[in-house]
Design a protein around this motif. Structure first.
Motif, PDB file in Angstrom:
ATOM      1  N   HIS A  81      18.325  58.133  30.788  1.00  0.00           N
ATOM      2  CA  HIS A  81      19.325  57.658  31.404  1.00  0.00           C
ATOM      3  C   HIS A  81      19.602  56.151  30.748  1.00  0.00           C
ATOM      4  O   HIS A  81      18.412  55.523  30.592  1.00  0.00           O
ATOM      5  CB  HIS A  81      18.553  57.465  32.708  1.00  0.00           C
ATOM      6  CG  HIS A  81      19.928  56.999  34.062  1.00  0.00           C
ATOM      7  ND1 HIS A  81      20.544  55.861  33.835  1.00  0.00           N
ATOM      8  CD2 HIS A  81      20.429  57.741  34.933  1.00  0.00           C
ATOM      9  CE1 HIS A  81      21.356  55.786  34.713  1.00  0.00           C
ATOM     10  NE2 HIS A  81      21.356  56.819  35.517  1.00  0.00           N
ATOM     11  N   ALA A  82      20.653  55.902  30.461  1.00  0.00           N
ATOM     12  CA  ALA A  82      21.003  54.634  30.032  1.00  0.00           C
ATOM     13  C   ALA A  82      21.101  53.349  30.623  1.00  0.00           C
ATOM     14  O   ALA A  82      20.874  52.373  30.337  1.00  0.00           O
ATOM     15  CB  ALA A  82      22.311  54.689  29.022  1.00  0.00           C
ATOM     16  N   GLY A 119      21.005  59.024  18.124  1.00  0.00           N
ATOM     17  CA  GLY A 119      22.411  58.385  17.575  1.00  0.00           C
ATOM     18  C   GLY A 119      21.888  57.187  16.739  1.00  0.00           C
ATOM     19  O   GLY A 119      22.759  57.000  15.813  1.00  0.00           O
ATOM     20  N   ALA A 140      26.618  63.830  24.925  1.00  0.00           N
ATOM     21  CA  ALA A 140      27.836  63.044  24.804  1.00  0.00           C
ATOM     22  C   ALA A 140      28.176  62.705  26.225  1.00  0.00           C
ATOM     23  O   ALA A 140      29.303  62.978  26.594  1.00  0.00           O
ATOM     24  CB  ALA A 140      28.960  63.933  24.190  1.00  0.00           C
ATOM     25  N   ASN A 141      27.380  62.173  26.669  1.00  0.00           N
ATOM     26  CA  ASN A 141      27.731  61.407  28.136  1.00  0.00           C
ATOM     27  C   ASN A 141      27.459  59.785  27.970  1.00  0.00           C
ATOM     28  O   ASN A 141      26.684  59.458  27.379  1.00  0.00           O
ATOM     29  CB  ASN A 141      26.724  61.811  29.236  1.00  0.00           C
ATOM     30  CG  ASN A 141      27.117  63.247  29.989  1.00  0.00           C
ATOM     31  OD1 ASN A 141      28.288  63.613  29.548  1.00  0.00           O
ATOM     32  ND2 ASN A 141      26.070  63.700  30.336  1.00  0.00           N
ATOM     33  N   VAL A 142      28.689  59.132  28.648  1.00  0.00           N
ATOM     34  CA  VAL A 142      28.515  57.557  28.373  1.00  0.00           C
ATOM     35  C   VAL A 142      27.120  57.084  28.648  1.00  0.00           C
ATOM     36  O   VAL A 142      26.481  56.176  28.068  1.00  0.00           O
ATOM     37  CB  VAL A 142      29.637  56.774  29.166  1.00  0.00           C
ATOM     38  CG1 VAL A 142      29.338  55.537  29.208  1.00  0.00           C
ATOM     39  CG2 VAL A 142      30.939  57.323  28.786  1.00  0.00           C
ATOM     40  N   ASN A 143      26.576  57.427  29.776  1.00  0.00           N
ATOM     41  CA  ASN A 143      25.287  56.928  30.401  1.00  0.00           C
ATOM     42  C   ASN A 143      24.190  57.908  30.036  1.00  0.00           C
ATOM     43  O   ASN A 143      23.124  57.641  30.686  1.00  0.00           O
ATOM     44  CB  ASN A 143      25.441  56.733  31.708  1.00  0.00           C
ATOM     45  CG  ASN A 143      25.573  58.121  32.546  1.00  0.00           C
ATOM     46  OD1 ASN A 143      25.858  59.038  31.983  1.00  0.00           O
ATOM     47  ND2 ASN A 143      25.333  57.885  33.914  1.00  0.00           N
ATOM     48  N   VAL A 144      23.992  58.695  28.799  1.00  0.00           N
ATOM     49  CA  VAL A 144      22.810  59.411  28.705  1.00  0.00           C
ATOM     50  C   VAL A 144      22.565  58.977  27.090  1.00  0.00           C
ATOM     51  O   VAL A 144      23.504  59.167  26.392  1.00  0.00           O
ATOM     52  CB  VAL A 144      23.242  60.863  28.969  1.00  0.00           C
ATOM     53  CG1 VAL A 144      21.864  61.702  28.471  1.00  0.00           C
ATOM     54  CG2 VAL A 144      23.511  61.295  30.379  1.00  0.00           C
ATOM     55  N   VAL A 145      21.387  58.610  26.913  1.00  0.00           N
ATOM     56  CA  VAL A 145      20.532  58.534  25.550  1.00  0.00           C
ATOM     57  C   VAL A 145      20.918  59.914  24.974  1.00  0.00           C
ATOM     58  O   VAL A 145      20.283  60.750  25.431  1.00  0.00           O
ATOM     59  CB  VAL A 145      19.525  57.768  25.294  1.00  0.00           C
ATOM     60  CG1 VAL A 145      18.879  57.540  23.956  1.00  0.00           C
ATOM     61  CG2 VAL A 145      19.429  56.460  26.383  1.00  0.00           C
ATOM     62  N   PRO A 146      21.573  59.897  23.562  1.00  0.00           N
ATOM     63  CA  PRO A 146      21.696  61.419  22.948  1.00  0.00           C
ATOM     64  C   PRO A 146      20.468  62.046  22.886  1.00  0.00           C
ATOM     65  O   PRO A 146      19.282  61.510  22.781  1.00  0.00           O
ATOM     66  CB  PRO A 146      22.204  61.143  21.691  1.00  0.00           C
ATOM     67  CG  PRO A 146      23.009  59.761  21.908  1.00  0.00           C
ATOM     68  CD  PRO A 146      22.048  59.089  22.873  1.00  0.00           C
ATOM     69  N   VAL A 154      27.247  64.610  18.692  1.00  0.00           N
ATOM     70  CA  VAL A 154      26.557  64.136  19.443  1.00  0.00           C
ATOM     71  C   VAL A 154      26.078  64.742  20.818  1.00  0.00           C
ATOM     72  O   VAL A 154      27.236  65.318  21.459  1.00  0.00           O
ATOM     73  CB  VAL A 154      26.885  62.660  20.104  1.00  0.00           C
ATOM     74  CG1 VAL A 154      25.677  62.297  20.946  1.00  0.00           C
ATOM     75  CG2 VAL A 154      26.747  61.687  18.589  1.00  0.00           C
TER      76      VAL A 154
END
Lengths: 409, 409
Positions: B226-227, B239, B271-277, B268
């Motif tokens: 979780h970012a 990434g 590929a979610n804004v708030n997930v570290v790849p 990637v």
């Protein structure tokens, strides 16, 4: 109430597992997307539990489920809550813990024959995850007056299903006006969803607030060219620029206190081995507990990109995807959480919440605080999401103690 | 023949445009994928042109079209050639130029009543682009004996269409054995497909060979997180690792003479804004005219990745996508090309070819050289691909002069 009153940890976990059986996935997780049939079954289960406890159960126009334990006096209620919807590949604890622990707190008081001065309520808010309908935290947002019922009802999921229609379909468009129950304070128990508590030796978290968020989408345009025939000096490669931006944002996390950065999306076009990319779309998720520091990080990124674009002949366009200021919780209520843990002999540390929660919305209308328990491996939004019964009971006991204190103050 | 013999540039360009009208696209380009109906129409046009010139036209078992101008003596032929298939979004010059200029060279000799000592032939090779069937340069590869007719016939396109079936469908499975015409030498005129000639003031290119290629696919595995809730120190972000590898490969192009590098594909997941790849798949296209230097670059990348993987807790797996050694052309024939240009007063510079060509395959069986003309803006595989009539005529005149020299030597 006396500091020797405790929740029944085993009963609490078996209630959690009963809810987790609804929408259970083969991987051991949960899929209870908002306003689906699984969500309806979860809601039916919750209403039955609340009813069995003798709570007054009310449903509002956005589907928030409210169970109320009447206090000795009239006036605003102390509200405990969270949500029971999950993401598509969710776990058993995110959200469900706060709702089920709230029910357990009220059950514990009822079993002990204890009646608080103020009303004590548990709310399960609709569509917190935002995995099916936008925005996330929708039910608490509407409850707090941030969004109209009409606007919320008009939201559509990615298949075009309309929220209001789905709400009626599952039978959870209730007669109450969202926010009908005035709030004296709001307390939410939640899993941390990160690795900090576990890695710092366990113990609980007294959440001081929710950090500020800035989500940016960057579109980088260069010039597509043949990777075999185009000398390096003639290329305008947005892929290299994206790499530099990602690393620059990462460097900022060391330069600016509290700063987080993630580039979770990187899409390259035309995506051929032997073609220098023409376009890259990338996202940046920037967070900081401090608004000014987040603004500093964003300004640094924009300035870096402007210089990079000029130097490398790349066009870089920015689009805001989301932007929320930091949400500080209420100091006196954070202190109450700490004191409640201390009275129970439970270690607790102050920490910021990295993710958004319904508490973020409730803090718009009343004093608010949260309690975190450790997430094993820091996992969340993942079928392997797990917290121990020990930590679950510890968190619920702090919730019980704090709720009792606030409901009688 | 005397150095005052010249091709008819206007006739040559109108022949090119007549071919370009077959499979013409609204954007001004060409779509004549190998063995499609458009390719058949292009082939029919070419056969008609060759026949009208009085050439002996022969088709081999892989569909290569051969037009032969008989010389005064028996023996191996001087072969001019290229291809008339295009990529999906191709231009009007790539490949077509070499075939049509070859026809123009033979037409010019015939018009002047000049008969060379050796046979002079023009070949249009099947499926050079590799845009429909693998491998690219298939027709010349089979001609040079690198691949059997049976294996080539068995190739399938992405829709499952079989090459041999398509060849018969369009009527171009001929009776000749590929390679039936012994080769004394091979000369190919082609657009540069890059910006070097234009940016160096125009003029022609005497191609010294085709550079070595190494295509790698890297799969980087980290740990999704979780970012917002995961401190930077707990992340394992593939990434960021991909960004570092891209920049490192780019740095190598300054450290190693002649080195090119491109990362054209970066995918990637999740590929979610708030997930570290969790996973990144990326490609590297590494090229160098020198095999040893390319090996040095590849070893440096692998070594860098090993250190990075160990430091950042990322797994990095390598997969070879393609690997070709450098193909040097024949020094005496390169010199003939230079002398031919000099005699015509045309500026010419030695250069490496960044891309593969049929000449690469023909160099396996006979002395080989190529002539490049400028590509405006360096564009190729693009509807806007363009070369001026002046450069087209200049290139064809060098081809005429060199072919005449070699055919009479």
């Amino acid at each position: 109430m006396g500091s020797n009153l405790r929740v029944d940890g085993t009963r609490l976990v078996s209630r959690l597992m009963a809810l987790a059986a609804i929408g259970a996935t083969p991987e051991g997780g949960c899929r209870r997307l908002a306003l689906t049939d699984e969500d309806r079954q979860g809601r039916d289960w919750l209403v039955a539990e609340m009813t069995a406890l003798g709570l007054a159960v009310k449903i509002d126009a956005i589907g928030n489920i409210v169970g109320i334990l009447k206090g000795r006096e009239e006036g605003p209620a102390v509200i405990l809550g969270s949500h029971i919807d999950t993401v598509g590949t969710g776990g058993r604890y995110d959200g469900a813990l706060g709702v089920v622990a709230g029910v357990e707190v009220l059950a514990t008081l009822r079993d002990a024959g204890l009646v608080p001065k103020r009303d004590l309520a548990v709310i399960a808010f609709t569509n917190e995850e935002g995995a099916r309908f936008h925005p996330d935290m929708l039910g608490s947002y509407v409850w707090a007056g941030g969004m109209s019922v009409e606007a919320a009802h008009a939201e559509q999921d990615s298949d075009g299903a309309v929220l209001g229609t789905e709400l009626r379909r599952i039978g959870y468009e209730g007669p109450e006006r969202p926010g009908f129950l005035p709030a004296h304070a709001y307390l939410e128990l939640h899993i941390e969803q990160g690795p900090v508590l576990e890695n710092e030796g366990g113990g609980l978290g007294a959440v001081t607030g929710i950090q500020a968020i800035c989500w940016l989408e960057l579109t980088l345009k260069g010039r597509p060219s043949h990777a075999g025939t185009t000398p390096m000096a003639y290329r305008k490669d947005p892929g290299l620029a994206a790499a530099r931006i990602n690393l620059y944002a990462n460097d900022l996390t060391r330069a600016i206190p509290g700063q987080l950065a993630n580039s979770g999306v990187i899409r390259v076009q035309p995506a051929n081995v032997n073609v220098v990319p023409e376009t890259v779309v990338m996202t940046l998720d920037l967070r900081n507990p401090d608004d000014a520091r987040l603004a500093q990080a964003e300004a640094a990124v924009r300035s870096y990109c402007a210089a990079l674009a000029a130097r490398d002949g790349i066009e870089i366009a920015f689009r805001d995807l989301a932007r929320f200021p930091a949400t500080p919780f209420t100091e006196s209520l954070i202190a109450t959480v700490e004191e409640s843990a201390a009275e129970l002999g439970l270690p607790i540390r102050r920490m910021i919440s990295g993710a958004g929660h319904d508490a973020q919305m409730m803090s718009r209308i009343c004093p608010t605080a949260m309690v975190f328990i450790p997430s094993i491996g820091g996992l969340s939004h993942n079928p392997a999401e797990f917290s121990t019964e020990y930590d679950i009971a510890a968190g619920a006991n702090v919730l019980l103690n704090a709720a009792w204190r606030v409901a009688n103050a």
